[in-house]
Design an enzyme around this catalytic site. Sequence first.
Site, PDB file in Angstrom:
ATOM      1  CG  HIS A 194      -0.278   0.333   2.494  1.00  0.00           C
ATOM      2  ND1 HIS A 194       0.368  -0.618   3.236  1.00  0.00           N
ATOM      3  CD2 HIS A 194      -0.121   1.496   3.166  1.00  0.00           C
ATOM      4  CE1 HIS A 194       0.879  -0.053   4.319  1.00  0.00           C
ATOM      5  NE2 HIS A 194       0.606   1.232   4.310  1.00  0.00           N
TER       6      HIS A 194
HETATM    7  C1  UD1 Z   1      -1.942   6.069   5.168  1.00  0.00           C
HETATM    8  C2  UD1 Z   1      -0.634   6.604   5.737  1.00  0.00           C
HETATM    9  C3  UD1 Z   1       0.417   5.486   5.728  1.00  0.00           C
HETATM   10  C4  UD1 Z   1      -0.100   4.248   6.425  1.00  0.00           C
HETATM   11  C5  UD1 Z   1      -1.443   3.829   5.852  1.00  0.00           C
HETATM   12  C6  UD1 Z   1      -1.999   2.692   6.669  1.00  0.00           C
HETATM   13  C7  UD1 Z   1      -0.235   8.982   5.306  1.00  0.00           C
HETATM   14  C8  UD1 Z   1       0.538   9.968   4.530  1.00  0.00           C
HETATM   15  N1  UD1 Z   1      -0.114   7.690   4.939  1.00  0.00           N
HETATM   16  O1  UD1 Z   1      -1.701   5.732   3.807  1.00  0.00           O
HETATM   17  O2  UD1 Z   1       1.568   5.944   6.412  1.00  0.00           O
HETATM   18  O3  UD1 Z   1       0.837   3.222   6.258  1.00  0.00           O
HETATM   19  O4  UD1 Z   1      -2.354   4.937   5.907  1.00  0.00           O
HETATM   20  O5  UD1 Z   1      -2.943   1.944   5.971  1.00  0.00           O
HETATM   21  O6  UD1 Z   1      -0.933   9.340   6.225  1.00  0.00           O
HETATM   22  N2  UD1 Z   1      -9.060   5.109   0.603  1.00  0.00           N
HETATM   23  C9  UD1 Z   1     -10.313   4.561   0.495  1.00  0.00           C
HETATM   24  N3  UD1 Z   1     -10.978   4.257   1.659  1.00  0.00           N
HETATM   25  C10 UD1 Z   1     -10.471   4.495   2.889  1.00  0.00           C
HETATM   26  C11 UD1 Z   1      -9.192   5.069   2.974  1.00  0.00           C
HETATM   27  C12 UD1 Z   1      -8.499   5.365   1.831  1.00  0.00           C
HETATM   28  O7  UD1 Z   1     -10.811   4.329  -0.595  1.00  0.00           O
HETATM   29  O8  UD1 Z   1     -11.135   4.192   3.901  1.00  0.00           O
HETATM   30  C13 UD1 Z   1      -8.302   5.365  -0.652  1.00  0.00           C
HETATM   31  C14 UD1 Z   1      -8.512   6.779  -1.196  1.00  0.00           C
HETATM   32  O9  UD1 Z   1      -8.547   6.688  -2.584  1.00  0.00           O
HETATM   33  C15 UD1 Z   1      -7.241   7.490  -0.767  1.00  0.00           C
HETATM   34  C16 UD1 Z   1      -6.207   6.381  -0.760  1.00  0.00           C
HETATM   35  O10 UD1 Z   1      -6.908   5.218  -0.382  1.00  0.00           O
HETATM   36  O11 UD1 Z   1      -6.913   8.542  -1.621  1.00  0.00           O
HETATM   37  C17 UD1 Z   1      -5.051   6.621   0.174  1.00  0.00           C
HETATM   38  O12 UD1 Z   1      -5.510   6.866   1.515  1.00  0.00           O
HETATM   39  P1  UD1 Z   1      -4.647   7.804   2.524  1.00  0.00           P
HETATM   40  O13 UD1 Z   1      -5.262   7.765   3.851  1.00  0.00           O
HETATM   41  O14 UD1 Z   1      -4.418   9.131   1.905  1.00  0.00           O
HETATM   42  O15 UD1 Z   1      -3.251   7.108   2.537  1.00  0.00           O
HETATM   43  P2  UD1 Z   1      -2.878   5.602   2.777  1.00  0.00           P
HETATM   44  O16 UD1 Z   1      -2.262   5.077   1.541  1.00  0.00           O
HETATM   45  O17 UD1 Z   1      -4.026   4.867   3.351  1.00  0.00           O
HETATM   46  N1  UDP Z   2      -4.068  -5.108   8.764  1.00  0.00           N
HETATM   47  C1  UDP Z   2      -5.373  -5.601   8.896  1.00  0.00           C
HETATM   48  N2  UDP Z   2      -6.054  -5.933   7.764  1.00  0.00           N
HETATM   49  C2  UDP Z   2      -5.528  -5.814   6.521  1.00  0.00           C
HETATM   50  C3  UDP Z   2      -4.194  -5.318   6.398  1.00  0.00           C
HETATM   51  C4  UDP Z   2      -3.505  -4.970   7.545  1.00  0.00           C
HETATM   52  O1  UDP Z   2      -5.872  -5.735  10.009  1.00  0.00           O
HETATM   53  O2  UDP Z   2      -6.208  -6.147   5.538  1.00  0.00           O
HETATM   54  C5  UDP Z   2      -3.331  -4.735   9.981  1.00  0.00           C
HETATM   55  C6  UDP Z   2      -1.994  -5.410  10.148  1.00  0.00           C
HETATM   56  O3  UDP Z   2      -2.147  -6.679  10.751  1.00  0.00           O
HETATM   57  C7  UDP Z   2      -1.256  -4.415  11.015  1.00  0.00           C
HETATM   58  C8  UDP Z   2      -1.784  -3.092  10.544  1.00  0.00           C
HETATM   59  O4  UDP Z   2      -3.025  -3.360   9.899  1.00  0.00           O
HETATM   60  O5  UDP Z   2      -1.602  -4.570  12.373  1.00  0.00           O
HETATM   61  C9  UDP Z   2      -0.824  -2.460   9.596  1.00  0.00           C
HETATM   62  O6  UDP Z   2      -1.449  -1.415   8.918  1.00  0.00           O
HETATM   63  P1  UDP Z   2      -0.999  -0.940   7.482  1.00  0.00           P
HETATM   64  O7  UDP Z   2      -0.235  -2.014   6.801  1.00  0.00           O
HETATM   65  O8  UDP Z   2      -2.214  -0.411   6.824  1.00  0.00           O
HETATM   66  O9  UDP Z   2      -0.090   0.324   7.813  1.00  0.00           O
HETATM   67  P2  UDP Z   2       1.430   0.501   8.282  1.00  0.00           P
HETATM   68  O10 UDP Z   2       1.712  -0.388   9.419  1.00  0.00           O
HETATM   69  O11 UDP Z   2       2.294   0.236   7.092  1.00  0.00           O
HETATM   70  O12 UDP Z   2       1.486   1.958   8.634  1.00  0.00           O
END
Ligand code: UD1
Ligand code: UDP
Length: 372
Positions: free
Chosen positions: A214
Amino acid sequence: MKIATIVGARPQFIKAAPVSRAIRAAAAGRNISEILVHTGQHYDDNMSAVFFEELGIAAPDYDLGIGSAPHGVQTGAMLAAIERILERERPDEVLVYGDTNSTLAGALAAAKLSIPIAHVEAGLRSYDRRMPEEINRVVTDHLASLLFCPSPAAASNLRKEGIREGVYVVGDVMVEALTEAVIQAKKRETTRGSEFGLARLGLEDGGYFLATVHRAENTDDPARLQNILAALKTISRDRPVVFPVHPRTRKMIAAERPAGIRFIDPVGHLEMARLESGAAMILTDSGGMQKEAYWLKVPCVTLRDRTEWVETVAAGWNVLAGADRTQIVRAVRNFKRPRKSAPLYGGGSKTRTTAASRIVKTLLGTCQSTHK
Ligand code: UD1
Ligand code: UDP
């Protein structure tokens, strides 16, 4: 004494669950309260609501519903909304987690109002400023007055930046969250049968690889994403690859979904704990999953060029393979399981004191001495 907890993204719900539980246990009969603010950075049910339900997190006192937007717009909207809440609630401490835009907005809003900030997962560094998370971490750490580090290496990173005061090495709150998830997942497996976990997906222990991707550096770079998918396709000849797809990634792979890879919707933490513990290997660019793989003693191949969780690599359980197809395939096929594994980030240690309880003790002690 009032603590305002700011969360917004999936890993923050997981991290906040044990700490919030410990705060609320300590609050019983005392003049202590926690208000929970959800920025709405993650909002799909399977990215947000499922974690509140499964992990027993209290409903947010404020649900800001900010949603997705470019970094500046998203962070700015959060900042303005959090500021209004902090002005109204006047907490004694603002508690933020990790390195997302919600973390940064919470820290900035608090700093501008001179409210002390406590940062859980302080001191992590990838030393790659192209990552939005690195900017969020560095700024938050420099604004925080309480810095809760998961490891001595994290505290040492802070020292290199001149931060010495208020630094506590407490371990990682995700160990406790994972331990609890594994216990709950076992129970669900018995009660829900074919609706949950490996049975739901028709998998067997050790019979599949688990993958997640992601990070913007992978999803937003077509060459890197194609290489990763090509590597997963290659290793799917050895074992099926199960891939819970983050919504950011879903958009990017909509056009091409290589055969052999089983794409599924994101899962809750209980099902994820079960999928992780049963996997032959985990391939991921997630920060949290690198640690979870280590604690579960499942080999991990990290699909990044650098990691903040350097101890897992040094211990031999995590291999950095970047987004290079050959390196990823080689890392999977040549992995040698280390014979030993030291307790890392508080996981596997003999002491019963958890990171969450250490954090709450310090937080309450410091708040009480500062704010009577
Ligand atoms: C964010 C964090 C990242 C973290 C991740 C955990 C920042 C800069 N990044 O990244 O550090 O590892 O969360 O998962 O804060 N979207 C949906 N539904 C949702 C949420 C997101 O469709 O409920 C889609 C949207 O198109 C959005 C994209 O995902 O633009 C990215 O979401 P965003 O929260 O901006 O960043 P993450 O990639 O989730
Ligand atoms: N996780 C989850 N369901 C998923 C993917 C991840 O519960 O489908 C959990 C995972 O076990 C871990 C946390 O989400 O505890 C990690 O989040 P993510 O990978 O989104 O973000 P990061 O740790 O890279 O910031």
